[in-house]
Design a protein around this motif. Structure first.
Motif, short mmCIF file in Angstrom:
data_model
loop_
_atom_site.label_atom_id
_atom_site.label_comp_id
_atom_site.label_asym_id
_atom_site.label_seq_id
_atom_site.Cartn_x
_atom_site.Cartn_y
_atom_site.Cartn_z
N THR A 64 0.82 -1.21 0.00
CA THR A 64 0.00 0.00 0.00
C THR A 64 0.85 1.26 0.00
OG1 THR A 64 -1.74 -1.17 1.20
CG2 THR A 64 -1.80 1.24 1.28
N ARG A 65 1.97 1.21 0.71
CA ARG A 65 2.82 2.40 0.86
C ARG A 65 4.09 2.23 0.02
NH1 ARG A 65 1.46 4.82 6.21
NH2 ARG A 65 3.64 5.37 6.57
N GLY A 66 4.55 3.33 -0.56
CA GLY A 66 5.77 3.28 -1.35
C GLY A 66 5.54 2.65 -2.72
N SER A 67 6.62 2.14 -3.30
CA SER A 67 6.57 1.52 -4.62
C SER A 67 7.68 0.49 -4.71
CB SER A 67 6.78 2.58 -5.71
OG SER A 67 8.09 3.13 -5.62
N ALA A 68 7.64 -0.31 -5.77
CA ALA A 68 8.69 -1.31 -5.96
C ALA A 68 10.06 -0.66 -6.06
CB ALA A 68 8.40 -2.15 -7.21
N GLU A 69 10.13 0.47 -6.74
CA GLU A 69 11.41 1.17 -6.90
C GLU A 69 11.93 1.68 -5.56
OE1 GLU A 69 9.39 0.69 -10.58
OE2 GLU A 69 8.67 1.74 -8.76
N ILE A 70 11.04 2.20 -4.74
CA ILE A 70 11.43 2.65 -3.40
C ILE A 70 11.90 1.47 -2.57
CG2 ILE A 70 10.56 3.59 -1.23
CD1 ILE A 70 8.75 5.44 -2.91
N SER A 97 11.82 3.24 5.28
CA SER A 97 11.11 4.37 5.86
C SER A 97 9.73 4.57 5.26
CB SER A 97 11.94 5.64 5.69
OG SER A 97 12.23 5.87 4.32
N SER A 98 9.50 4.06 4.05
CA SER A 98 8.18 4.22 3.44
C SER A 98 7.14 3.29 4.06
CB SER A 98 8.26 3.95 1.93
OG SER A 98 8.50 2.57 1.67
N GLN A 99 7.58 2.26 4.77
CA GLN A 99 6.68 1.20 5.20
C GLN A 99 6.18 1.34 6.63
OE1 GLN A 99 5.59 -1.20 2.97
NE2 GLN A 99 6.65 0.25 1.64
N PHE A 100 6.99 1.95 7.50
CA PHE A 100 6.70 1.85 8.93
C PHE A 100 6.29 3.19 9.54
CE2 PHE A 100 9.70 -1.63 7.91
CZ PHE A 100 8.77 -2.66 8.04
N TYR A 101 6.06 3.17 10.82
CA TYR A 101 5.44 4.31 11.52
C TYR A 101 6.20 5.61 11.30
CZ TYR A 101 3.73 7.30 15.24
OH TYR A 101 3.20 8.36 15.94
N THR A 137 -1.43 1.01 7.33
CA THR A 137 -1.42 -0.43 7.14
C THR A 137 -1.14 -1.09 8.48
OG1 THR A 137 0.96 -0.69 6.73
CG2 THR A 137 -0.42 -0.06 4.83
N PRO A 138 -1.33 -2.39 8.61
CA PRO A 138 -1.05 -3.05 9.88
C PRO A 138 0.40 -2.87 10.36
CG PRO A 138 -2.40 -4.47 8.52
CD PRO A 138 -2.02 -3.30 7.66
N ILE A 139 1.35 -2.74 9.42
CA ILE A 139 2.75 -2.62 9.84
C ILE A 139 3.21 -1.17 9.93
CG2 ILE A 139 3.36 -4.88 8.91
CD1 ILE A 139 4.78 -3.42 6.58
N SER A 140 2.33 -0.21 9.61
CA SER A 140 2.73 1.20 9.72
C SER A 140 2.32 1.81 11.06
CB SER A 140 2.13 2.02 8.58
OG SER A 140 0.73 2.18 8.73
N SER A 141 1.68 1.03 11.91
CA SER A 141 1.21 1.55 13.19
C SER A 141 2.36 1.66 14.20
CB SER A 141 0.12 0.65 13.76
OG SER A 141 0.65 -0.58 14.18
N LYS A 142 2.18 2.54 15.15
CA LYS A 142 3.16 2.68 16.23
C LYS A 142 3.22 1.40 17.07
CE LYS A 142 4.61 5.78 19.94
NZ LYS A 142 4.28 7.01 20.73
N ASN A 143 2.07 0.77 17.24
CA ASN A 143 2.02 -0.47 18.02
C ASN A 143 2.89 -1.55 17.38
OD1 ASN A 143 1.12 -2.38 19.96
ND2 ASN A 143 -0.40 -3.13 18.51
N PHE A 144 2.82 -1.67 16.04
CA PHE A 144 3.64 -2.67 15.37
C PHE A 144 5.12 -2.35 15.55
CE2 PHE A 144 6.09 -4.20 11.74
CZ PHE A 144 5.81 -5.57 11.81
N GLN A 145 5.49 -1.09 15.40
CA GLN A 145 6.89 -0.70 15.57
C GLN A 145 7.39 -1.09 16.96
OE1 GLN A 145 7.88 3.54 15.97
NE2 GLN A 145 9.36 3.25 14.32
N GLU A 146 6.58 -0.82 17.97
CA GLU A 146 6.98 -1.14 19.34
C GLU A 146 7.01 -2.64 19.57
OE1 GLU A 146 4.11 1.05 21.55
OE2 GLU A 146 5.22 2.96 21.41
N SER A 147 6.16 -3.39 18.84
CA SER A 147 6.10 -4.84 19.04
C SER A 147 7.39 -5.54 18.65
CB SER A 147 4.93 -5.43 18.25
OG SER A 147 5.23 -5.52 16.85
N ILE A 148 8.17 -4.95 17.76
CA ILE A 148 9.43 -5.56 17.34
C ILE A 148 10.34 -5.75 18.54
CG2 ILE A 148 11.50 -5.23 15.93
CD1 ILE A 148 9.69 -3.52 14.03
#
Length: 240
Positions: free
Chosen positions: A45-51, A182-186, A195-206
């Motif tokens: 959903t976020r970014g592109s293949a080139e990114i 950087s295009s994918q995450f919070y 998206t599910p992986i762009s949330s702050k909660n997902f970032q913290e879950s790592i």
């Protein structure tokens, strides 16, 4: 080039998110590690293949791996068939890894479980002598090669690991490699759709997932894996 460890991911960032610290640790110990991404993540959903291409190259540099390639399979639509298996067999025979790491056996994203079974099947088939992986017009024979072990890393779902790797001291490198995407995450300033992986909660879950797996074995951080075969140790003292 012969690799000690070859890591497959259905998408760029799968390896970093799941086993980035393990990769950093093995590289630091002198192992030759490579990553092969099955797709370019073009349906993301976020970014592109080139990114994603640029982000993957930056993450590879941070991790210090020896090689990174992309199979350019169709994101969301690749299948576990002869054509895709043969393509991966060529890569396994090219790099001759002792250990292969690949996607979770089942997961939220359909590409993860499918990529898991595709890589696993290709690793087995790669050891068969009568499979000829020469391309049309290519006279160079590839010798059979079967990795000693295939391990599946844990992703979105909290699967029960068969074993964990102590990655204390390598989480900073993992997080830097993840931040390369950087295009994918919070990022509160990024106005792209959530998206599910762009949330702050997902970032913290790592971090807290690695801490929780570490807690189970008495270390600060760990990453988890499932195994296809019974795991053996040389002595009881090797298990902690």
């Amino acid at each position: 080039m012969k690799l000690d460890i070859l890591v497959f991911g259905a998408h760029p960032d799968d390896a970093e998110l799941s086993v980035g610290a393990t990769i950093a640790k093995e590289v630091d110990r002198g192992k030759k590690v490579g990553i092969i991404d099955l797709t370019r993540g073009e349906l993301g959903t976020r970014g592109s293949a080139e990114i994603r291409d640029r982000e993957a190259a930056k993450a590879a540099e941070i991790l210090g791996i020896s090689v990174r390639e992309n199979m350019e399979f169709a994101d969301g639509f690749f299948v576990n068939d002869k054509e895709h298996q043969m393509a991966l067999i060529r890569m396994i025979r090219k790099y001759r890894p002792e250990i292969v790491l690949c996607n979770a056996i089942r997961d939220r994203h359909i590409d993860h479980g499918r990529g898991s079974s595709l890589v696993s099947d290709a690793c087995f088939l790669s050891g068969l002598l009568k499979i000829d992986t020469r391309m049309e017009g290519d006279d160079q024979w590839q010798d059979p090669w079967r990795p000693k072990q295939v391990y599946h890393y844990i992703q979105w779902m909290n699967l029960e690991p068969d074993f964990v790797i102590d990655v204390t001291g390598y989480m900073d490198t993992k997080l830097k490699a993840i931040a390369a995407y950087s295009s994918q995450f919070y990022d509160p300033d990024n106005k792209a759709p959530d998206t599910p992986i762009s949330s702050k909660n997902f970032q913290e879950s790592i971090g807290y997932r690695a801490r929780d797996l570490g807690r189970l074995v008495g270390v600060e951080y760990a990453e988890g894996f499932t195994a296809e075969r019974v795991i053996a140790a040389d002595s009881l003292g090797d298990i902690f």
